[in-house]
Design a protein around this motif. Structure first.
Motif, PDB file in Angstrom:
ATOM      1  N   TYR A 109       0.823  -1.200   0.000  1.00 40.91           N
ATOM      2  CA  TYR A 109       0.000   0.000   0.000  1.00 40.91           C
ATOM      3  C   TYR A 109       0.864   1.261   0.000  1.00 40.91           C
ATOM      4  O   TYR A 109       1.869   1.334   0.704  1.00 40.91           O
ATOM      5  CB  TYR A 109      -0.911   0.028   1.239  1.00 40.91           C
ATOM      6  CG  TYR A 109      -1.731   1.293   1.294  1.00 40.91           C
ATOM      7  CD1 TYR A 109      -2.898   1.399   0.555  1.00 40.91           C
ATOM      8  CD2 TYR A 109      -1.305   2.394   2.027  1.00 40.91           C
ATOM      9  CE1 TYR A 109      -3.633   2.566   0.556  1.00 40.91           C
ATOM     10  CE2 TYR A 109      -2.035   3.566   2.044  1.00 40.91           C
ATOM     11  CZ  TYR A 109      -3.196   3.654   1.302  1.00 40.91           C
ATOM     12  OH  TYR A 109      -3.910   4.818   1.297  1.00 40.91           O
ATOM     13  N   THR A 110       0.457   2.245  -0.784  1.00 40.14           N
ATOM     14  CA  THR A 110       0.976   3.604  -0.708  1.00 40.14           C
ATOM     15  C   THR A 110      -0.228   4.535  -0.737  1.00 40.14           C
ATOM     16  O   THR A 110      -1.266   4.195  -1.332  1.00 40.14           O
ATOM     17  CB  THR A 110       1.933   3.942  -1.878  1.00 40.14           C
ATOM     18  OG1 THR A 110       1.242   3.752  -3.115  1.00 40.14           O
ATOM     19  CG2 THR A 110       3.198   3.088  -1.831  1.00 40.14           C
ATOM     20  N   PRO A 111      -0.143   5.698  -0.106  1.00 39.79           N
ATOM     21  CA  PRO A 111      -1.288   6.608  -0.071  1.00 39.79           C
ATOM     22  C   PRO A 111      -1.776   6.963  -1.479  1.00 39.79           C
ATOM     23  O   PRO A 111      -0.989   7.362  -2.330  1.00 39.79           O
ATOM     24  CB  PRO A 111      -0.731   7.845   0.647  1.00 39.79           C
ATOM     25  CG  PRO A 111       0.361   7.303   1.502  1.00 39.79           C
ATOM     26  CD  PRO A 111       0.984   6.205   0.688  1.00 39.79           C
ATOM     27  N   GLY A 112      -3.057   6.771  -1.707  1.00 39.91           N
ATOM     28  CA  GLY A 112      -3.671   7.092  -2.992  1.00 39.91           C
ATOM     29  C   GLY A 112      -3.870   5.911  -3.907  1.00 39.91           C
ATOM     30  O   GLY A 112      -4.556   6.021  -4.922  1.00 39.91           O
ATOM     31  N   VAL A 113      -3.302   4.757  -3.574  1.00 44.85           N
ATOM     32  CA  VAL A 113      -3.382   3.621  -4.492  1.00 44.85           C
ATOM     33  C   VAL A 113      -4.775   2.981  -4.530  1.00 44.85           C
ATOM     34  O   VAL A 113      -5.131   2.359  -5.530  1.00 44.85           O
ATOM     35  CB  VAL A 113      -2.300   2.567  -4.187  1.00 44.85           C
ATOM     36  CG1 VAL A 113      -2.643   1.730  -2.967  1.00 44.85           C
ATOM     37  CG2 VAL A 113      -2.078   1.675  -5.404  1.00 44.85           C
ATOM     38  N   VAL A 114      -5.564   3.160  -3.512  1.00 47.61           N
ATOM     39  CA  VAL A 114      -6.915   2.586  -3.536  1.00 47.61           C
ATOM     40  C   VAL A 114      -7.801   3.351  -4.517  1.00 47.61           C
ATOM     41  O   VAL A 114      -8.513   2.754  -5.325  1.00 47.61           O
ATOM     42  CB  VAL A 114      -7.539   2.567  -2.115  1.00 47.61           C
ATOM     43  CG1 VAL A 114      -9.006   2.181  -2.162  1.00 47.61           C
ATOM     44  CG2 VAL A 114      -6.755   1.627  -1.212  1.00 47.61           C
ATOM     45  N   THR A 115      -7.744   4.679  -4.465  1.00 44.74           N
ATOM     46  CA  THR A 115      -8.617   5.473  -5.330  1.00 44.74           C
ATOM     47  C   THR A 115      -8.042   5.684  -6.728  1.00 44.74           C
ATOM     48  O   THR A 115      -8.790   6.041  -7.639  1.00 44.74           O
ATOM     49  CB  THR A 115      -8.929   6.841  -4.681  1.00 44.74           C
ATOM     50  OG1 THR A 115      -7.690   7.477  -4.323  1.00 44.74           O
ATOM     51  CG2 THR A 115      -9.813   6.676  -3.464  1.00 44.74           C
ATOM     52  N   ALA A 116      -6.751   5.438  -6.924  1.00 44.28           N
ATOM     53  CA  ALA A 116      -6.166   5.621  -8.266  1.00 44.28           C
ATOM     54  C   ALA A 116      -6.852   4.739  -9.315  1.00 44.28           C
ATOM     55  O   ALA A 116      -7.287   5.247 -10.351  1.00 44.28           O
ATOM     56  CB  ALA A 116      -4.662   5.386  -8.231  1.00 44.28           C
ATOM     57  N   PRO A 117      -6.994   3.428  -9.087  1.00 46.06           N
ATOM     58  CA  PRO A 117      -7.604   2.596 -10.126  1.00 46.06           C
ATOM     59  C   PRO A 117      -9.128   2.633 -10.156  1.00 46.06           C
ATOM     60  O   PRO A 117      -9.730   2.203 -11.142  1.00 46.06           O
ATOM     61  CB  PRO A 117      -7.107   1.187  -9.795  1.00 46.06           C
ATOM     62  CG  PRO A 117      -6.874   1.204  -8.329  1.00 46.06           C
ATOM     63  CD  PRO A 117      -6.432   2.615  -8.007  1.00 46.06           C
ATOM     64  N   VAL A 118      -9.757   3.127  -9.095  1.00 43.38           N
ATOM     65  CA  VAL A 118     -11.227   3.124  -9.080  1.00 43.38           C
ATOM     66  C   VAL A 118     -11.833   4.513  -9.254  1.00 43.38           C
ATOM     67  O   VAL A 118     -13.027   4.627  -9.541  1.00 43.38           O
ATOM     68  CB  VAL A 118     -11.790   2.454  -7.797  1.00 43.38           C
ATOM     69  CG1 VAL A 118     -11.396   0.985  -7.741  1.00 43.38           C
ATOM     70  CG2 VAL A 118     -11.373   3.179  -6.548  1.00 43.38           C
ATOM     71  N   VAL A 119     -11.038   5.572  -9.101  1.00 43.03           N
ATOM     72  CA  VAL A 119     -11.541   6.941  -9.274  1.00 43.03           C
ATOM     73  C   VAL A 119     -10.702   7.694 -10.305  1.00 43.03           C
ATOM     74  O   VAL A 119     -11.220   8.159 -11.319  1.00 43.03           O
ATOM     75  CB  VAL A 119     -11.562   7.725  -7.926  1.00 43.03           C
ATOM     76  CG1 VAL A 119     -11.969   9.176  -8.145  1.00 43.03           C
ATOM     77  CG2 VAL A 119     -12.492   7.057  -6.926  1.00 43.03           C
ATOM     78  N   VAL A 120      -9.417   7.833 -10.042  1.00 41.13           N
ATOM     79  CA  VAL A 120      -8.559   8.701 -10.862  1.00 41.13           C
ATOM     80  C   VAL A 120      -8.505   8.249 -12.314  1.00 41.13           C
ATOM     81  O   VAL A 120      -8.838   9.014 -13.229  1.00 41.13           O
ATOM     82  CB  VAL A 120      -7.130   8.774 -10.271  1.00 41.13           C
ATOM     83  CG1 VAL A 120      -6.222   9.610 -11.160  1.00 41.13           C
ATOM     84  CG2 VAL A 120      -7.161   9.338  -8.854  1.00 41.13           C
ATOM     85  N   ILE A 121      -8.078   7.040 -12.542  1.00 45.31           N
ATOM     86  CA  ILE A 121      -7.889   6.566 -13.913  1.00 45.31           C
ATOM     87  C   ILE A 121      -9.226   6.421 -14.650  1.00 45.31           C
ATOM     88  O   ILE A 121      -9.359   6.922 -15.769  1.00 45.31           O
ATOM     89  CB  ILE A 121      -7.047   5.269 -13.935  1.00 45.31           C
ATOM     90  CG1 ILE A 121      -5.636   5.583 -13.399  1.00 45.31           C
ATOM     91  CG2 ILE A 121      -6.990   4.666 -15.338  1.00 45.31           C
ATOM     92  CD1 ILE A 121      -4.794   4.357 -13.072  1.00 45.31           C
ATOM     93  N   PRO A 122     -10.253   5.806 -14.048  1.00 42.55           N
ATOM     94  CA  PRO A 122     -11.538   5.727 -14.764  1.00 42.55           C
ATOM     95  C   PRO A 122     -12.151   7.098 -15.045  1.00 42.55           C
ATOM     96  O   PRO A 122     -12.689   7.320 -16.136  1.00 42.55           O
ATOM     97  CB  PRO A 122     -12.436   4.918 -13.824  1.00 42.55           C
ATOM     98  CG  PRO A 122     -11.500   4.143 -12.973  1.00 42.55           C
ATOM     99  CD  PRO A 122     -10.281   5.009 -12.814  1.00 42.55           C
ATOM    100  N   PHE A 123     -12.074   8.027 -14.093  1.00 43.46           N
ATOM    101  CA  PHE A 123     -12.631   9.353 -14.341  1.00 43.46           C
ATOM    102  C   PHE A 123     -11.904  10.015 -15.507  1.00 43.46           C
ATOM    103  O   PHE A 123     -12.543  10.602 -16.391  1.00 43.46           O
ATOM    104  CB  PHE A 123     -12.549  10.277 -13.108  1.00 43.46           C
ATOM    105  CG  PHE A 123     -12.911  11.689 -13.479  1.00 43.46           C
ATOM    106  CD1 PHE A 123     -14.236  12.055 -13.607  1.00 43.46           C
ATOM    107  CD2 PHE A 123     -11.928  12.624 -13.780  1.00 43.46           C
ATOM    108  CE1 PHE A 123     -14.587  13.343 -14.024  1.00 43.46           C
ATOM    109  CE2 PHE A 123     -12.255  13.900 -14.199  1.00 43.46           C
ATOM    110  CZ  PHE A 123     -13.592  14.263 -14.319  1.00 43.46           C
TER     111      PHE A 123
END
Length: 183
Positions: A109-123
């Motif tokens: 885990y690194t901070p931001g890795v949970v939302t990167a593939p489910v929020v950042v990249i898809p958005f």
């Protein structure tokens, strides 16, 4: 300028807020806890620069929020045509990919890795599709290059300014009691 949903332009700010809420909640603690293992694994990297106080994280995220709000406003005003909006959108997507790479290097885990593939990249992918569907000219190659070039500069600049602001604030606080005692 019709045809580009506000969810595309202001959605950038909303997606960033969701992503950075994860970073806000985890970054300071993670940098403290992960440093010894990262130093052991990668001894040539100057890991002492990694450690961030919660105050510095708060200020850096606030400053970045200003950047994201400004880019989103430019995108909304121009119907997504703003080169700044498009470069920030590209940078945001690349930032998400960077989180995945960081976690691979850190092997966890690194901070931001949970939302990167489910929020950042898809958005980001959805927003580019929406811009193209609305007939907005996208210089995606140029925008991606501009976003790629600007991303490290903006991130370093935001963190350097946050460091300077929080260091100053801590210094001022430490002087206040001494002044009060002198009187």
């Amino acid at each position: 300028m019709d045809g580009v949903p506000a969810a595309v332009t202001w959605g950038l700010l909303a997606a960033w807020a969701v992503h950075d809420a994860e970073e806000l909640a985890t970054m300071a603690r993670w940098t403290r806890e992960a440093r010894p293992e990262l130093e052991r694994r990668y001894p040539r990297v100057p890991w002492q620069r990694l450690e961030l106080s919660q105050r510095q994280v708060n200020v850096a995220i606030g400053l970045m929020g200003g950047v994201m709000a400004g880019a989103s406003a430019m995108g909304a005003r121009t119907g997504g045509r703003s080169p700044v909006f498009q470069a920030v959108l590209a940078g945001f997507g690349l930032h998400g990919v960077g989180h995945l790479a960081q976690s691979a290097v850190a092997r966890g885990y690194t901070p931001g890795v949970v939302t990167a593939p489910v929020v950042v990249i898809p958005f980001t992918m959805w927003a580019w599709r929406q811009l193209r569907a609305a007939g907005v000219p996208t210089a995606s190659g140029r925008s991606a290059l501009a976003g790629l070039a600007a991303l490290p500069l903006v991130l370093v600049g935001v963190h350097a300014l946050a460091h300077a602001l929080t260091k100053q604030r801590v210094h001022r606080r430490s002087l206040t009691p001494r002044r009060a005692r002198r009187r």
